[in-house]
Motif scaffolding. Structure first.
Motif, short mmCIF file in Angstrom:
data_model
loop_
_atom_site.label_atom_id
_atom_site.label_comp_id
_atom_site.label_asym_id
_atom_site.label_seq_id
_atom_site.Cartn_x
_atom_site.Cartn_y
_atom_site.Cartn_z
N THR A 71 -7.52 -8.64 -1.67
CA THR A 71 -7.43 -7.24 -1.27
C THR A 71 -6.06 -6.65 -1.62
O THR A 71 -5.53 -5.83 -0.89
CB THR A 71 -7.69 -7.10 0.23
N ALA A 72 -5.54 -7.04 -2.76
CA ALA A 72 -4.20 -6.60 -3.14
C ALA A 72 -4.11 -5.08 -3.28
O ALA A 72 -3.11 -4.49 -2.90
CB ALA A 72 -3.79 -7.26 -4.44
N GLY A 73 -5.15 -4.43 -3.79
CA GLY A 73 -5.12 -2.98 -3.95
C GLY A 73 -5.00 -2.27 -2.61
O GLY A 73 -4.21 -1.34 -2.46
N VAL A 74 -5.78 -2.70 -1.63
CA VAL A 74 -5.75 -2.08 -0.31
C VAL A 74 -4.40 -2.32 0.35
O VAL A 74 -3.84 -1.41 0.98
CB VAL A 74 -6.89 -2.64 0.57
N ILE A 75 -3.85 -3.49 0.19
CA ILE A 75 -2.58 -3.82 0.80
C ILE A 75 -1.46 -2.95 0.21
O ILE A 75 -0.59 -2.48 0.93
CB ILE A 75 -2.26 -5.32 0.61
N VAL A 124 3.91 -1.26 11.70
CA VAL A 124 2.63 -1.98 11.74
C VAL A 124 2.04 -2.07 10.34
O VAL A 124 1.58 -3.15 9.92
CB VAL A 124 1.65 -1.28 12.70
N LEU A 125 2.07 -0.97 9.59
CA LEU A 125 1.56 -1.00 8.23
C LEU A 125 2.36 -1.94 7.34
O LEU A 125 1.80 -2.66 6.49
CB LEU A 125 1.55 0.40 7.64
N LEU A 154 -1.55 0.39 1.74
CA LEU A 154 -0.93 0.36 3.06
C LEU A 154 0.59 0.41 2.95
O LEU A 154 1.25 1.06 3.75
CB LEU A 154 -1.36 -0.90 3.82
N LEU A 155 1.15 -0.27 1.97
CA LEU A 155 2.59 -0.24 1.76
C LEU A 155 3.07 1.17 1.44
O LEU A 155 4.05 1.65 2.00
CB LEU A 155 3.00 -1.19 0.63
N VAL A 156 2.37 1.84 0.55
CA VAL A 156 2.74 3.21 0.19
C VAL A 156 2.65 4.12 1.41
O VAL A 156 3.54 4.94 1.65
CB VAL A 156 1.84 3.73 -0.96
N LEU A 157 1.60 3.96 2.21
CA LEU A 157 1.47 4.76 3.43
C LEU A 157 2.62 4.48 4.41
O LEU A 157 3.15 5.41 5.03
CB LEU A 157 0.13 4.48 4.11
N ALA A 158 3.00 3.22 4.53
CA ALA A 158 4.11 2.87 5.43
C ALA A 158 5.41 3.51 4.96
O ALA A 158 6.18 4.01 5.77
CB ALA A 158 4.26 1.35 5.50
#
Length: 49
Positions: free
Chosen positions: A23-27, A8-9, A30-34
């Motif tokens: 919102t590139a920073g937030v995205i 999902v992330l 999310l990639l790092v978290l995924a």
């Protein structure tokens, strides 16, 4: 469960990269978290053998 969260992330990241440049920073967070969730699932997953 963790694999589902990682997928999902990853999908949210892909949508964000192509749709929302603001919102590139937030995205990228999310990639790092995924990736982290995926690695945790890979190393702590149950063995099927």
């Amino acid at each position: 469960m963790l694999l589902t969260i990682a997928l999902v992330l990853l999908v949210l990241w892909a949508l964000g990269v192509f749709a929302f440049k603001v919102t590139a920073g937030v995205i990228h967070i999310l990639l790092v978290l995924a990736i982290i969730v995926g690695l945790v699932q890979l190393f702590t997953g149950r063995r099927t053998v």
